[in-house]
Design an enzyme around this catalytic site. Sequence first.
Site, PDB file in Angstrom:
ATOM      1  N   ASN A  27       0.853  -1.189   0.000  1.00  0.00           N
ATOM      2  CA  ASN A  27       0.000   0.000   0.000  1.00  0.00           C
ATOM      3  C   ASN A  27       0.893   1.245   0.000  1.00  0.00           C
ATOM      4  OD1 ASN A  27      -1.422   2.279   1.084  1.00  0.00           O
ATOM      5  ND2 ASN A  27      -3.102   0.910   1.603  1.00  0.00           N
ATOM      6  N   HIS A  61       1.001   6.253   1.764  1.00  0.00           N
ATOM      7  CA  HIS A  61       1.751   7.220   2.575  1.00  0.00           C
ATOM      8  C   HIS A  61       2.921   7.864   1.836  1.00  0.00           C
ATOM      9  CE1 HIS A  61      -1.028   6.733   5.665  1.00  0.00           C
ATOM     10  NE2 HIS A  61      -0.746   5.466   5.893  1.00  0.00           N
ATOM     11  N   HIS A  70      -5.617   3.562  -1.634  1.00  0.00           N
ATOM     12  CA  HIS A  70      -6.927   3.911  -1.097  1.00  0.00           C
ATOM     13  C   HIS A  70      -7.254   5.328  -1.565  1.00  0.00           C
ATOM     14  CE1 HIS A  70      -9.604   4.276   2.780  1.00  0.00           C
ATOM     15  NE2 HIS A  70     -10.256   4.580   1.680  1.00  0.00           N
ATOM     16  N   ARG A 107      -9.354   8.064  -1.053  1.00  0.00           N
ATOM     17  CA  ARG A 107     -10.320   8.489  -0.027  1.00  0.00           C
ATOM     18  C   ARG A 107     -11.185   9.602  -0.568  1.00  0.00           C
ATOM     19  NH1 ARG A 107      -8.716   6.639   5.462  1.00  0.00           N
ATOM     20  NH2 ARG A 107     -10.478   7.898   6.119  1.00  0.00           N
ATOM     21  N   ARG A 132      -7.052  12.813   0.802  1.00  0.00           N
ATOM     22  CA  ARG A 132      -5.958  13.282   1.670  1.00  0.00           C
ATOM     23  C   ARG A 132      -4.581  12.787   1.227  1.00  0.00           C
ATOM     24  NH1 ARG A 132      -7.184  10.086   7.251  1.00  0.00           N
ATOM     25  NH2 ARG A 132      -9.176  11.121   6.966  1.00  0.00           N
ATOM     26  N   GLU A 179      -8.679   0.405  -2.917  1.00  0.00           N
ATOM     27  CA  GLU A 179      -9.543   0.441  -1.739  1.00  0.00           C
ATOM     28  C   GLU A 179     -10.408   1.687  -1.846  1.00  0.00           C
ATOM     29  OE1 GLU A 179      -7.121   0.745   1.697  1.00  0.00           O
ATOM     30  OE2 GLU A 179      -6.151  -1.150   1.382  1.00  0.00           O
ATOM     31  N   THR A 215      -8.041   3.645   8.527  1.00  0.00           N
ATOM     32  CA  THR A 215      -9.278   2.868   8.527  1.00  0.00           C
ATOM     33  C   THR A 215      -9.447   2.158   9.873  1.00  0.00           C
ATOM     34  OG1 THR A 215      -8.742   2.465   6.228  1.00  0.00           O
ATOM     35  CG2 THR A 215     -10.617   1.274   7.113  1.00  0.00           C
ATOM     36  N   GLU A 225     -10.936  -9.467   3.048  1.00  0.00           N
ATOM     37  CA  GLU A 225      -9.683  -9.053   3.686  1.00  0.00           C
ATOM     38  C   GLU A 225      -9.977  -8.864   5.170  1.00  0.00           C
ATOM     39  OE1 GLU A 225      -7.382  -5.835   1.957  1.00  0.00           O
ATOM     40  OE2 GLU A 225      -6.416  -5.433   3.890  1.00  0.00           O
ATOM     41  N   HIS A 283      -3.689  -4.430   7.847  1.00  0.00           N
ATOM     42  CA  HIS A 283      -3.827  -3.282   8.750  1.00  0.00           C
ATOM     43  C   HIS A 283      -2.952  -3.465   9.995  1.00  0.00           C
ATOM     44  CE1 HIS A 283      -5.809   0.541   9.521  1.00  0.00           C
ATOM     45  NE2 HIS A 283      -5.430   0.289  10.758  1.00  0.00           N
TER      46      HIS A 283
HETATM   47  N1  PXP Z   1      -5.787  -2.999   4.199  1.00  0.00           N
HETATM   48  C1  PXP Z   1      -6.751  -2.050   4.231  1.00  0.00           C
HETATM   49  C2  PXP Z   1      -8.122  -2.425   3.762  1.00  0.00           C
HETATM   50  C3  PXP Z   1      -6.472  -0.740   4.657  1.00  0.00           C
HETATM   51  O1  PXP Z   1      -7.447   0.188   4.665  1.00  0.00           O
HETATM   52  C4  PXP Z   1      -5.149  -0.414   5.036  1.00  0.00           C
HETATM   53  C5  PXP Z   1      -4.829   0.971   5.480  1.00  0.00           C
HETATM   54  O2  PXP Z   1      -5.046   1.867   4.445  1.00  0.00           O
HETATM   55  C6  PXP Z   1      -4.182  -1.428   4.963  1.00  0.00           C
HETATM   56  C7  PXP Z   1      -4.524  -2.710   4.568  1.00  0.00           C
HETATM   57  C8  PXP Z   1      -2.740  -1.163   5.297  1.00  0.00           C
HETATM   58  O3  PXP Z   1      -2.614  -0.836   6.637  1.00  0.00           O
HETATM   59  P1  PXP Z   1      -1.203  -0.379   7.185  1.00  0.00           P
HETATM   60  O4  PXP Z   1      -0.885   0.949   6.539  1.00  0.00           O
HETATM   61  O5  PXP Z   1      -1.431  -0.261   8.659  1.00  0.00           O
HETATM   62  O6  PXP Z   1      -0.202  -1.419   6.807  1.00  0.00           O
END
Ligand code: PXP
Length: 238
Positions: free
Chosen positions: A7, A10, A43, A45, A49, A70, A101, A151, A191
């Site tokens: 992901n 960030h 994601h 959003r 953001r 996402e 999330t 998931e 997550h």
């Molecule tokens: N899976 C989903 C569905 C999420 O919303 C997120 C956070 O955006 C993640 C995985 C990844 O989480 P993390 O950034 O804590 O690894």
Amino acid sequence: MASLGVNIDHVATVRQARRTVEPDPVWAAAAAELGGADAITVHLREDRRHIQDRDLDVLRRTVQVKLNLECAVAPEMIGIACRVRPDLVTLVPERREEVTTEGGLDVLSHRDTVAAAITRLQEAGIGVSLFIDPCPRQIDAAVSLGAHAVELHTGGYANATEAEDRQIRLVELARAGHMTRQAGLELAAGHGLTYRNVVPVARLEGMGELNIGHSIVARSIFVGLTEAVREMKRLICG
Ligand code: PXP
């Protein structure tokens, strides 16, 4: 063996801190692929953001592995997903005031809205995964709505501070994973997973994909993104 979805939200968070053009999540996706990412996850959003519409459009054209989008079940987001056509859409809950999330999608309480989103996406030929808590009633609901994958939210496990609680949360994930696979759905999790806590989740029976963002991007500041992804892949595959 579980695969790794990286992901890259960030990376965009850093760019948006200055509303400039760098670092570019499109470059991040390429660097993550070089490190062995099996999927790129973003994601989009509703408040934009971090990831922007432009990012998604360019990523769709440049990502060579699976692209997982996402998004919330809001009609605007489903419309964007149908236009961009990622390989998979993961439906997530979204609240503007949250930092990230928090909690899985409550498929039971929002059954009709989720059903409508799934139908639109499936009619567009896009597979749908539901990001839910490791709770049997939510899995039942996901199955009955015809989701392609689930998931499991690993936040409870990741945030557990006591070993006993962490073990309880892991067993909960194992049971939920088993139930998901028994019902014929693909299994993913994510997550709060980090280099320290990922291994037991990666080893769960039937685990298909782990989606990991913050921990990998955090490490990439020091070792570079390609190396950070490589190290996470090694842990997952080890
Ligand atoms: N899976 C989903 C569905 C999420 O919303 C997120 C956070 O955006 C993640 C995985 C990844 O989480 P993390 O950034 O804590 O690894």
